[in-house]
Each structure stands twice: as structure tokens, then as C-alpha cells.
Motif scaffolding. Structure first.
Motif, short mmCIF file in Angstrom:
data_model
loop_
_atom_site.label_atom_id
_atom_site.label_comp_id
_atom_site.label_asym_id
_atom_site.label_seq_id
_atom_site.Cartn_x
_atom_site.Cartn_y
_atom_site.Cartn_z
N GLN A 23 9.29 -12.32 -8.99
CA GLN A 23 8.87 -11.59 -7.27
C GLN A 23 9.74 -10.02 -7.18
O GLN A 23 10.36 -10.01 -7.32
N PHE A 25 10.71 -8.00 -4.38
CA PHE A 25 10.85 -8.25 -3.13
C PHE A 25 11.71 -6.66 -2.32
O PHE A 25 12.65 -5.73 -3.47
N THR A 43 1.91 -6.87 -1.29
CA THR A 43 1.75 -8.03 -1.42
C THR A 43 0.77 -8.74 -1.78
O THR A 43 0.57 -10.04 -1.93
N SER A 48 7.39 -9.91 -1.70
CA SER A 48 7.44 -9.71 -0.55
C SER A 48 7.80 -8.01 0.71
O SER A 48 9.16 -7.87 -1.00
N THR A 57 9.86 -10.31 6.95
CA THR A 57 9.12 -10.36 6.15
C THR A 57 8.24 -10.46 6.25
O THR A 57 7.21 -10.94 6.55
N TYR A 58 7.17 -9.15 5.10
CA TYR A 58 5.47 -9.57 5.26
C TYR A 58 5.57 -10.52 3.56
O TYR A 58 5.85 -9.28 2.32
N ASP A 59 5.34 -11.30 3.45
CA ASP A 59 4.92 -11.67 2.43
C ASP A 59 3.52 -12.00 1.74
O ASP A 59 3.41 -13.14 0.68
N ASP A 60 2.31 -12.55 2.45
CA ASP A 60 0.97 -12.75 2.61
C ASP A 60 -0.24 -12.32 2.94
O ASP A 60 -0.20 -12.12 4.43
N GLN A 66 0.04 -11.73 9.47
CA GLN A 66 0.64 -10.67 8.94
C GLN A 66 0.10 -9.30 8.10
O GLN A 66 0.86 -8.27 8.85
#
Length: 191
Positions: A23, A25, A43, A48, A57-60, A66
Motif C-alpha cells: 500500500q 501511503f 486512492t 492512503s 487520512t483519505y483511503d477510499d 471522503q
């Protein structure tokens, strides 16, 4: 990893080799999100984004809340950055129009310029005077010789001393203040 684009490429290479186990980040500020499209790539790929200033945190990428929040915040922060840039440009233009000297102050004082003239009168050349008038850098304490070009400018009278620069700045700012507070015209404006 030096850039976000390299991180995304690294993730894609790892995914090809190991499956989707890694992932990306990224730590950033929102104004950078608006100026580049790499955030959506991260994303969308399952990575993330951590916004440092807000500890968020923006992850989706598919979650509407978001996406909307990230877009809206990035847009408002970018708008603010642009407005501050315009305001700074206007202010610097106003100062330049009123002949306020801008930029770094000269390093050499009137005493330094007198010393340079005295050394030149003794017969020293530009390079030798530059060695005698060496300066010490603040960041690392390194001794650096003055350039021959600076010495030439000092001897020809083109180099403005620190005191002359400060005097010119003070006078220009006083004229600006008089115009703003008292509504006075300067002799330059009358002509």
C-alpha cells in the motif's frame, strides 16, 4: 521513495510481482492535491493519503464523503494560496512603485568599502582584496573570499553599502507613510 509518482510506479511493480499486498501511503498538504492528479491515482490503487496539517487520512476513493471533502478542501486551500500569491504580488508592486528597495541587504558596510579603497590604494589587486575581505558563511562557518566582481563594483562606486541601502529604504517608507497618513504628495509626484 523520492516522489509520489515513483511510489505509485513502485507499487505497481510490486503488485505485478507479489500480488496486491503493498500500500502506498503519502503524507502531504491539501493544496498539493489540487495542483496534481497523483492523489486520485493513489486512492484508486488502494493507497492512503495522510494530510499532515489536519491529521486526516483519505483511503477510499469510492466513499463519496471522503472524495467530496478532499476535493472541496483542496479547492479552497488552492484558492487561498492563489489569493495570497496575488496579494503578495500587489504588495511587492506597490513597494517597488514607491521605490522601496527590495531584496537582500548588501553585506558590505561603509567601513568595508573604505577598507577596500585603502587596500586598493596600497596596490593590492581585486583577488587579493577579496581574500582580505573574506566572509564567513552563517550556515556552516566556511570562509569564502569576496569575488573580484564585487570588489570592482565597490571601487567603481556601483556597490551600495548597507547603510546607504537602509537609509534609502527608510526614506522611501517614510514618504509612503506620509502619503498614506497625511495625504501628502512627494516632489516626484508633482513633476
Amino acid at each position: 521513495m523520492t516522489t509520489i509518482e515513483e511510489a505509485v510506479k513502485l507499487r505497481e511493480r510490486r503488485d505485478d510481482a507479489y500480488g496486491s499486498l503493498t500500500q502506498v501511503f503519502a503524507k502531504t498538504d491539501l493544496p498539493r492535491l489540487r495542483r496534481t492528479s497523483w492523489a486520485w491515482n493513489i486512492t484508486d490503487a488502494g493507497g492512503s493519503i495522510f494530510v499532515v496539517r489536519e491529521a486526516r487520512t483519505y483511503d477510499d476513493a469510492e466513499e463519496a464523503a471522503q472524495s467530496i471533502e478532499m476535493t472541496f478542501r483542496a479547492l479552497t486551500d488552492e484558492t487561498y494560496r492563489v489569493e495570497v500569491s496575488k496579494k503578495t504580488r500587489r504588495s511587492l508592486g506597490y513597494l517597488a512603485q514607491n521605490e522601496v528597495p527590495l531584496g537582500r541587504k548588501p553585506e558590505l558596510t561603509d567601513a568595508d568599502l573604505a577598507k577596500i579603497r585603502a587596500l586598493h590604494d596600497r596596490g593590492l589587486g581585486y583577488t587579493a582584496i577579496g581574500i582580505v575581505m573574506a566572509k564567513v558563511q552563517k550556515k556552516d562557518g566556511k570562509v569564502i573570499n569576496r569575488s573580484a566582481e564585487t570588489i570592482k563594483r565597490a571601487l567603481s562606486g556601483e556597490y551600495e553599502s548597507r547603510e546607504a541601502y537602509e537609509r534609502r529604504s527608510r526614506e522611501a517608507r517614510q514618504r509612503m507613510a506620509a502619503r498614506a497618513v497625511l495625504g501628502l504628495e512627494t516632489t516626484k509626484e508633482k513633476n
